[in-house]
Each structure stands twice: as C-alpha cells, then as structure tokens.
Design an enzyme around this catalytic site. Structure first.
Site, PDB file in Angstrom:
ATOM      1  CE  LYS A 106      50.252  75.900  -7.923  1.00 46.17           C
ATOM      2  NZ  LYS A 106      50.701  76.272  -6.611  1.00 46.17           N
TER       3      LYS A 106
HETATM    4  C1  PLP Z   1      51.622  77.080  -5.738  1.00 41.47           C
HETATM    5  C2  PLP Z   1      52.753  76.569  -4.909  1.00 41.47           C
HETATM    6  C3  PLP Z   1      52.868  76.884  -3.551  1.00 41.47           C
HETATM    7  C4  PLP Z   1      52.022  77.905  -2.863  1.00 41.47           C
HETATM    8  O1  PLP Z   1      50.695  77.708  -2.924  1.00 41.47           O
HETATM    9  P1  PLP Z   1      49.690  78.998  -2.839  1.00 41.47           P
HETATM   10  O2  PLP Z   1      48.388  78.342  -2.606  1.00 41.47           O
HETATM   11  O3  PLP Z   1      49.782  79.690  -4.167  1.00 41.47           O
HETATM   12  O4  PLP Z   1      50.133  79.833  -1.708  1.00 41.47           O
HETATM   13  C5  PLP Z   1      53.873  76.298  -2.825  1.00 41.47           C
HETATM   14  N1  PLP Z   1      54.753  75.470  -3.405  1.00 41.47           N
HETATM   15  C6  PLP Z   1      54.705  75.153  -4.717  1.00 41.47           C
HETATM   16  C7  PLP Z   1      55.704  74.218  -5.286  1.00 41.47           C
HETATM   17  C8  PLP Z   1      53.702  75.713  -5.510  1.00 41.47           C
HETATM   18  O5  PLP Z   1      53.661  75.412  -6.816  1.00 41.47           O
END
Ligand code: PLP
Length: 420
Positions: free
Chosen positions: A193
């Site tokens: 991210k």
């Molecule tokens: C990455 C993501 C999540 C989940 O986040 P994690 O920290 O990987 O559990 C939820 N929604 C979207 C749209 C994402 O891209």
C-alpha cells in the site's frame, strides 16, 4: 522488434522500488526497540492515530493490525450483524466482501461506473432495501468514489457509510480527505500500500462514540474500565509498526503529490493512443492517490488479447498486470460455503450463494476483461520515466499486427504480484 519476440525493450533501467526507506526509518525502529515499550502503553500508536486522522481531516483514529479487521471492527461498531445487508462494489479486493461475511451480514454486490471502476450510485440506489444497514464505497486504485451521491443516498435512507480507503491514503475530493467523509473510513498499511509497515490498518471518524466502540472492539472489548466490556478481539498494532508508519508518513505528502502529478500526465499522454482509455476522475477530485494507474485496453480495436498486451508491455520493461475478477467470481463466493461455515451465518440455506453464482454485472465483468494495472511505485519516478511508459505502449500499438501473431505464454499476471 517487440521485446516479447526477442527485440530490445524500451526500458531496461528499473523503476523506483518499493518500499522507500533510509536511516530515519532505522532510527524510528531502534527508538522503539530501545524504549522497551513494544506494545500496549507506548506513545507511538496514539501519536500515529492522531497524526493520520488529522492528515485526512478526521478527529479520531483507531489503528489495528490490518485493513481487513478494521472493516470488520467498523461494521461491528456500526451495529451491522446477522441478516443485515451491506452494499459493496463488484470490483474490489476480496477483503471488502469477506469483512461483511465475518460479521454475519450479507454482501449485496452492485455494479460499478465503467469510466471510474468505482461503485455506481444509481446501482446502490436500486439495491437499497429495508434491511440495508451500510454502504461500503471503495476508492479503487486511489481514485475517490462519488461520495456526494453516496452520502446523499445514505442520509435519505438512514444508512451508514464505511469508506474502504485501503488504496487511497492522502486522496482528496470536494475539499475533504477520503475516509473522513463517510461515518467512518478504513485504511490498510499492508506491504504494497501507499503507506506501509508490512501490515497494519486504521479507522478514522469524527464520531466520538463510534471511535470509542472501535477502540474497545480492537482491544479485547475493553473501555479502559469506563464501562462494561463488549465481545472484542485483540487486533492491536505494535509500537514498531506505529514508529515506522510515523517515519514513513514524513514522505507521504510528497509521494502522493508526485503520484498525482505523474498520474495526470500519464493519463493525458496515454489517452492519445487509440484503444487505450485511462480511467476518469470526477471533477471534484482534487487528489488521486494512484495506488494503481488503471487504463482500459480495447482488445477489439487492437486485434490483440489483453493477456498478450500485458505480457508484451511487461517485456518492454513496464511493470503491469491484470486486475480483479468481479467480486462474486472470487472463490469465496462460488464455493459451496462448506469451507467457511462460520463465515456464512447470514446465508442459512445457501440461496444467496447460488445467486452469486448466477450474478452478472456487466461493467464489473468488462473491467475484469479490459483493465491494465500499473503499480504506484512506477509513478514515483520522473517525467522521463512516464515518457518511457508511453513510448512502450506506442511501440506496441505501432507493432500491433506483429503482436497479434506473437506467442505469449497465454496467461498474464493477474495482480501486480503484490496483493496480500
Ligand atoms: C488491501 C485492501 C484491503 C485489506 O487490507 P489488508 O491490510 O491487506 O488486510 C481491503 N480493501 C481493499 C480495497 C484493499 O486494497
């Protein structure tokens, strides 16, 4: 000659790598190590919560161990439970739907706007029933969804809005930071991210009571003795993660500006190539976080399949992949349900599961067949780096007849190789 067929690639130098770190991040981690306060009771988690919430224009932040459980905590704190319906978009990461199942509610999957890939407010309107408790707009790829339209609908029907901003750190629409527009917003700090500590997540809100509930659900149900506990979890973030996030945050503003500037430029340039259509941003979007630069590829106009195009573009040295399949085609929704019985209390007789199997949302289907994703770190490069991306696409267009006859492995990468 095409790099796919043995020619010289447009690009041999690597693009910026991810994550970005230096001695300041080392210091931040060592500071936590030396303090001996590695978990509860440290100062880094509250400091990060305040800073991240304020950066997006919200009053309260509640950090947790990832961006999936934050969705689960938010839904629980909003009072969403068994039998309730939650409206989610048909083009998103599986966690958006899984979190709804985890609280026993029913994901009502609706279609997306074909030009932005974000949830279509008209589709939301048609899906509202007396059982609808919550809407989860996702800012796909960091492109803010139509929050004005969604908030208007939510107010009209008395429904909560939970923004899934896992891909949209620092994005802004209509003068506001994403995540602070709905009743509550959720972010992820998973390794790929735009802000990351390996894992992590946060909820932001202006609602003091909602924040207190989320805090309790995250922390074993405790309200710090102020009132009776609820049935919670331990979803806490460590001080190491918060310390690293604080030092990573020192770069977030500059990185977000750069991605936005390069993303705008890349969109302008790529739009001039026939059959290449970068996704639109609403006029009210002040800043796109560009977790993903997404464009639509017309296999028809090129006479080349999407898989072959992606493989050829990757061979030219441009990191890229296919994107999501529609959410209802994720194995989670097409299995018998036997594999996750605890997760399906909202679906007692599997009727709804069969409905998922029959589902067909035209815009989500099309997105799955035409989308090309370029990961965000490419946009951390220079203007010259962007020109290389454009040159590679133009080269493929000019050689499209040779490309149509070229041999690929027949299977392009689905995700940017990084999805958690
Ligand atoms: C990455 C993501 C999540 C989940 O986040 P994690 O920290 O990987 O559990 C939820 N929604 C979207 C749209 C994402 O891209």
């Amino acid at each position: 000659m095409l790099a796919l067929s043995g020619g010289a690639p447009v690009r041999t130098r690597p693009f910026p790598s991810w994550p970005v770190w230096d001695h300041t991040d080392e210091e931040a981690l060592l500071e936590v190590l030396r303090s001996g306060m590695w978990g509860l009771g440290g100062s880094k988690v509250p400091e990060f919560e305040n800073r991240f919430a304020a950066y997006h224009g919200a009053k309260y932040g509640v950090a947790a161990c990832n961006g999936t459980v934050t969705l689960q905590v938010a839904l629980t704190a909003l009072g969403v439970g068994p039998g309730d319906e939650v409206i989610v978009p048909g083009y998103t990461f599986v966690a958006t739907g899984a979190a709804v199942l985890h609280v026993g509610a029913i994901p009502v999957i609706v279609d997306i706007d074909p030009d932005t890939y974000n949830i279509d407010p008209e589709a939301v309107r048609s899906a509202i029933t007396p059982r609808t408790k919550c809407i989860i707009p996702v800012h796909v790829g960091g492109n803010p969804a139509d929050m004005d339209a969604i908030m208007a609908l939510a107010e009209e029907h008395g429904i909560a809005v939970l923004e899934d901003a896992a891909q949209a750190h620092g994005a802004r629409i209509g003068g506001r930071g994403v995540g602070s527009i709905g009743h509550i917003g959720s972010f992820s700090f998973q390794a790929t991210k735009n802000l990351n500590a390996g894992e992590g997540g946060i909820l932001i809100t202006d609602d003091e009571e909602l924040a207190a509930l989320c805090r309790a659900y995250r922390n074993c149900g405790r309200f710090g003795g102020a009132r009776e506990p609820v049935l919670g979890w331990d979803f806490r973030l460590t001080e190491f993660q918060a310390g690293l996030l604080l030092s990573q945050m020192n770069r977030l503003e500059e990185q977000t500006r750069r991605r936005d500037e390069n993303g705008r430029y890349l969109a302008e340039q790529l739009r001039t190539v026939p059959g290449i259509r970068p996704l639109k941003r609403l006029d009210s979007v002040e800043r796109h976080a560009y977790h993903l630069f997404i464009f639509r590829f017309s296999a028809e106009e090129w006479g080349v399949s999407l898989d072959l195009f992606i493989e050829a573009l990757a061979a030219e040295g441009i990191p890229c992949s296919r994107g999501y399949v529609p959410l209802y085609r994720d194995p989670l929704f097409v299995t018998s349900g036997q594999s996750c019985p605890a997760a399906w209390p909202g679906l007692p007789n599997s009727l709804e599961q069969r409905a998922y199997r029959r589902m067909h949302l035209p815009n989500a289907e099309r997105a799955s067949e035409e989308a090309v994703w370029i990961p965000h770190y490419v946009l951390l490069g220079s203007r010259d780096d962007m020109d290389d991306v454009v040159e590679a696409v133009r080269k493929l267009y000019n050689h499209r007849e040779a490309l149509a006859k070229a041999r690929g492995s027949g299977k392009a990468k689905r995700y940017a190789g990084l999805e958690g």
